[in-house]
Every structure is written in C-alpha cells, then in structure tokens.
Design a protein around this motif. Structure first.
Motif, short mmCIF file in Angstrom:
data_model
loop_
_atom_site.label_atom_id
_atom_site.label_comp_id
_atom_site.label_asym_id
_atom_site.label_seq_id
_atom_site.Cartn_x
_atom_site.Cartn_y
_atom_site.Cartn_z
N SER A 152 0.84 -1.21 0.00
CA SER A 152 0.00 0.00 0.00
C SER A 152 0.87 1.25 0.00
O SER A 152 0.61 2.20 -0.75
CB SER A 152 -0.92 -0.01 1.22
OG SER A 152 -1.82 -1.11 1.17
N ASP A 153 1.91 1.27 0.83
CA ASP A 153 2.83 2.42 0.85
C ASP A 153 3.50 2.60 -0.50
O ASP A 153 3.65 3.73 -1.00
CB ASP A 153 3.89 2.23 1.93
CG ASP A 153 3.35 2.42 3.33
OD1 ASP A 153 2.20 2.91 3.44
OD2 ASP A 153 4.05 2.08 4.30
N LEU A 154 3.90 1.50 -1.10
CA LEU A 154 4.58 1.59 -2.39
C LEU A 154 3.64 2.11 -3.48
O LEU A 154 4.04 2.91 -4.34
CB LEU A 154 5.14 0.23 -2.78
CG LEU A 154 6.01 0.19 -4.05
CD1 LEU A 154 7.19 1.13 -3.91
CD2 LEU A 154 6.48 -1.23 -4.32
N MET A 155 2.38 1.69 -3.45
CA MET A 155 1.41 2.17 -4.43
C MET A 155 1.18 3.68 -4.26
O MET A 155 1.08 4.42 -5.24
CB MET A 155 0.10 1.41 -4.30
CG MET A 155 0.19 -0.05 -4.72
SD MET A 155 -1.34 -0.97 -4.46
CE MET A 155 -2.42 -0.13 -5.63
N ILE A 156 1.11 4.13 -3.01
CA ILE A 156 0.95 5.57 -2.75
C ILE A 156 2.15 6.34 -3.30
O ILE A 156 2.00 7.38 -3.95
CB ILE A 156 0.79 5.83 -1.24
CG1 ILE A 156 -0.54 5.26 -0.73
CG2 ILE A 156 0.89 7.32 -0.93
CD1 ILE A 156 -0.69 5.35 0.77
N ARG A 157 3.34 5.81 -3.08
CA ARG A 157 4.56 6.49 -3.54
C ARG A 157 4.60 6.58 -5.06
O ARG A 157 4.87 7.65 -5.63
CB ARG A 157 5.79 5.76 -3.01
CG ARG A 157 7.10 6.13 -3.68
CD ARG A 157 8.27 5.74 -2.83
NE ARG A 157 8.35 6.57 -1.64
CZ ARG A 157 9.03 6.25 -0.54
NH1 ARG A 157 9.69 5.09 -0.49
NH2 ARG A 157 9.06 7.07 0.49
N VAL A 158 4.35 5.47 -5.73
CA VAL A 158 4.44 5.46 -7.19
C VAL A 158 3.38 6.38 -7.80
O VAL A 158 3.65 7.13 -8.74
CB VAL A 158 4.28 4.03 -7.72
CG1 VAL A 158 4.19 4.03 -9.24
CG2 VAL A 158 5.46 3.17 -7.28
N GLN A 159 2.15 6.35 -7.25
CA GLN A 159 1.11 7.23 -7.77
C GLN A 159 1.46 8.70 -7.56
O GLN A 159 1.21 9.54 -8.43
CB GLN A 159 -0.23 6.91 -7.08
CG GLN A 159 -1.41 7.68 -7.64
CD GLN A 159 -1.65 7.35 -9.10
OE1 GLN A 159 -1.76 6.19 -9.47
NE2 GLN A 159 -1.73 8.38 -9.93
N PHE A 160 2.07 9.01 -6.41
CA PHE A 160 2.50 10.38 -6.14
C PHE A 160 3.56 10.82 -7.14
O PHE A 160 3.53 11.94 -7.66
CB PHE A 160 3.03 10.47 -4.72
CG PHE A 160 3.42 11.86 -4.29
CD1 PHE A 160 2.46 12.78 -3.93
CD2 PHE A 160 4.75 12.25 -4.27
CE1 PHE A 160 2.82 14.07 -3.54
CE2 PHE A 160 5.12 13.53 -3.88
CZ PHE A 160 4.13 14.44 -3.52
N GLN A 161 4.50 9.93 -7.45
CA GLN A 161 5.54 10.26 -8.42
C GLN A 161 4.94 10.45 -9.81
O GLN A 161 5.38 11.33 -10.57
CB GLN A 161 6.59 9.15 -8.44
CG GLN A 161 7.38 9.03 -7.14
CD GLN A 161 8.30 7.83 -7.12
OE1 GLN A 161 8.30 7.04 -8.05
NE2 GLN A 161 9.08 7.69 -6.06
N ILE A 162 3.94 9.66 -10.16
CA ILE A 162 3.30 9.82 -11.47
C ILE A 162 2.56 11.15 -11.53
O ILE A 162 2.63 11.87 -12.54
CB ILE A 162 2.33 8.65 -11.72
CG1 ILE A 162 3.11 7.34 -11.89
CG2 ILE A 162 1.47 8.92 -12.94
CD1 ILE A 162 2.23 6.12 -12.00
N ASP A 163 1.86 11.50 -10.46
CA ASP A 163 1.10 12.76 -10.45
C ASP A 163 2.03 13.96 -10.55
O ASP A 163 1.67 14.97 -11.17
CB ASP A 163 0.26 12.85 -9.17
CG ASP A 163 -0.85 11.80 -9.13
OD1 ASP A 163 -1.20 11.30 -10.22
OD2 ASP A 163 -1.35 11.50 -8.04
N ARG A 164 3.21 13.89 -9.94
CA ARG A 164 4.15 15.01 -10.02
C ARG A 164 4.78 15.10 -11.40
O ARG A 164 5.29 16.16 -11.78
CB ARG A 164 5.26 14.85 -8.98
CG ARG A 164 4.81 15.07 -7.56
CD ARG A 164 5.95 15.46 -6.66
NE ARG A 164 7.13 14.63 -6.81
CZ ARG A 164 8.25 14.82 -6.12
NH1 ARG A 164 8.33 15.80 -5.25
NH2 ARG A 164 9.28 14.03 -6.29
#
Length: 361
Positions: free
Chosen positions: A252-264
């Motif tokens: 779950s943490d990793l999914m949050i991180r990757v999605q945040f990087q994609i959004d940025r």
C-alpha cells in the motif's frame, strides 16, 4: 505544302517574334543554315507585301519603347505592392478577429467558471469568517513562520502596488535554498510524519489551503497567491518524504509512492532507485513471513498426535477409547477427536464414556 505554309505563317498576320528569330539565323548563321533562314524570312515578309530590305525596319518598329517598358515595370511593381498590402491587411484582420474571438472565449470561460464556483467560494469565505480571513495564516502556518522568525522576514511594499511585499530568509542568496538550521526549525515546528500515508495527508493539507485561496483570489480577481516561504518549504519536505524520504513498508505504501511520483510527472533517477529499494525490502519481509509460516506449519504437524493403529475387534477399540478417556489428555479432547484417533464413531465414544460414568457410580 501544308507544312511549308505552317512554317511561313501563310494566311496569318506577320509574326514578328518568329521573324526576329529567323532573321537572327539568317544574319548570324553559318553555311546552309544561313541560306535556309534567309529564304524563310523572305517568304514571310513578301507574303505581306514587304521585301527583305524592310525586315530591319519591321523588327526595329517592334522593339519595345524603353519609357513604356519602364512605366510597365512601375505599374507591375505597384500592383504587386498593392497585392502585398491587401494580403497583409487581410492577414492582420484575420489575426485581430482570432484575437477577439480568443478573448471572448476566455471571458466566457471565466464567466462560466465563476458561475460554477460561486457557491464554493461563498462557503470558503463564510467558513473562514470573511474574505480577508481566507488569506490569514492558519495556526499551523503561524507555527512554521514563528519557528523561523529569527531568520525570516516579510515586509509589505505598498509603494509597488497593493499586496506587494519583499521577503528575506536565511539562505535566500544561495539560490533560495534554506539552510540546515532553518530546515531543522521547520521540521520541529510540527510533528514529522512517521509513514508515507501521514506525509501525504499533510502534503494534501497544504495543497488544499493553497487551492482554496487561489480559487477565492481568482473569483475576486485579485491575482495569483502562494503560500509563505516557510509553509512552502514545509510542503516540499512532505513531498520529499512521500516521494523518496520514508521507507515503504508494504504494498500500500509503495502504491501511494508510485502514484504520487506519477502525479508530479518528474523523472528523477533517485525516486526510481527508492522504488527498487522498497521492493527489495518488501520482498525480504514477505520472504521472512513465508519462512516463519512454513516453520510454524511444520511445528504444528510435528506436535499433532499420531492416530492410533486401528484395533481389529470392537472390544479392542472400546478398550482404547477407555484408555484415552482415563488419561489427562483425554479430558481436553472432544468426542470427535477421540473417535478419529481410535477409528470409531463419536456415538461409540459417548456410549463408552456413559458406561464408564455409570460403572463409577
């Protein structure tokens, strides 16, 4: 004969351009070429009542007048200039029309936006207690400003216009980078998140504050707004924690991180390395959990009592049931567990147990 007439131009007006070409060959040609050209030129002019001696005068009369040539060239240039000017005016008119249409479309879009966000803007102003209150620091923002007060100052500059100000802080001269002591003050002003989810929550909080203020400022036509530098730097700290600073302990943490990087929409090799690091950590933790589960399963299998060898006769099975019921272990087992060990039905175990109670009484 027809071919000869076509060459000589019989039945038609004298072609002076053709005559000039033929005469040029007649006067400058060599050998038979000169003779043939002279014969053709003679035939062309005699057909129209002229002689060979008249050819130079005929050609001279056909030469253009230099003045008329000059005037013709002037008229041609004037016409070209007029066409260019007309094309330029047409181009400017089209550009002006497009610009006006774009401005009208922008005004219509802004009007539609204001109409769609009026209720939301009114709710924000009402919740904050007034228009000016919207742009005042929240308690958390004020804590950040106070934390770096020794190194940060903001001075209003009304002489440059309404809402203008100048800011200075420790490290501003070094490409706007905050110094370690100011960053430590910002980290200590508010509790630092311990996981990616908490860091993302605080980051979204600052984003929501900025979005509401920007919406109200746009609705009131007050220009762009931005968070104060200490708050803006704290937001960057949260962004770094989500993107790469904190470890991802689970999927779950990793999914949050990757999605945040994609959004940025950033392409930072450091963030890709962090994702690989998180994957390796999660894989190792998952492997440890699997090994522990397998070890526990083996241990449970080893501790599981072995089933007794089935007796051949009913009396032998009944004796085994009585033996188990009389043991301390049998007091904790259910009728079904005892029946499975001996290889009889739970009803048989119940009958033996009842018989034993009756005999004891």
């Amino acid at each position: 004969m027809f071919k000869l007439n076509k060459i000589l131009g019989l039945g038609m007006a004298l072609d002076l351009e053709k005559l000039a070409k033929v005469w040029s060959l007649a006067t400058r040609g060599v050998g038979g070429e000169c003779d043939n050209a002279m014969a053709i030129a003679k035939a062309m002019v005699e057909r129209h009542g002229f002689s060979v001696a008249d050819i130079p005068d005929l050609l001279r009369a056909n030469e253009p007048d230099p003045f008329e040539e000059m005037m013709r060239d002037v008229r041609r240039r004037a016409e070209e200039e007029h066409r260019r000017a007309e094309a330029e005016r047409e181009k400017k008119a089209q550009e002006k029309k497009k610009h006006q249409e774009a401005r009208k479309a922008a005004r219509d879009k802004e009007t539609a936006w204001r109409r769609a966000h009026k209720r939301q803007v009114d709710e924000i102003i009402k919740r904050c207690g007034g228009y000016d209150k919207v742009f005042e620091n929240t308690p958390d923002e004020q804590r950040l400003v106070d934390a770096v007060a020794p190194w940060y100052s903001r001075v209003e500059r009304p002489e440059y216009g309404e809402g203008c100000y100048s800011e200075t802080w420790d490290g501003k001269e070094s490409h706007d980078q905050w110094t370690p002591r100011t960053l430590d003050a910002l980290r200590n002003a508010l509790p630092m998140p311990v996981n990616i989810s908490d860091a993302l929550t605080e980051y979204k909080k600052w984003e929501a504050i900025l979005a509401e203020r920007a919406m109200v400022a746009r609705y009131k036509r007050k220009g762009d707004v931005e968070l104060q530098p200490p708050v803006r730097e704290r937001r960057w700290l949260m962004s770094d924690l989500v993107a790469w600073g904190l470890p991802a302990n689970n999927i779950s943490d990793l999914m949050i991180r990757v999605q945040f990087q994609i959004d940025r929409d950033w392409n930072d090799p450091k963030e890709q390395e962090v994702v690989l690091r998180d994957l390796a950590r999660i894989q190792a933790a998952h492997k440890s959990d699997l090994e522990a589960a397998a070890k526990a399963a083996v241990q449970r299998t080893a501790e599981k009592p072995k089933r007794r060898k089935p007796a051949k006769t009913a009396s032998q099975r009944r004796a085994q049931v009585e033996e188990i019921l009389a043991s301390s272990e049998g007091q904790e087992l259910t009728l079904r567990q005892i029946a499975e060990r001996v290889g009889v039905s739970p009803a048989t175990v119940l009958n033996v147990k009842r018989r034993g109670v009756t005999c004891s009484n």
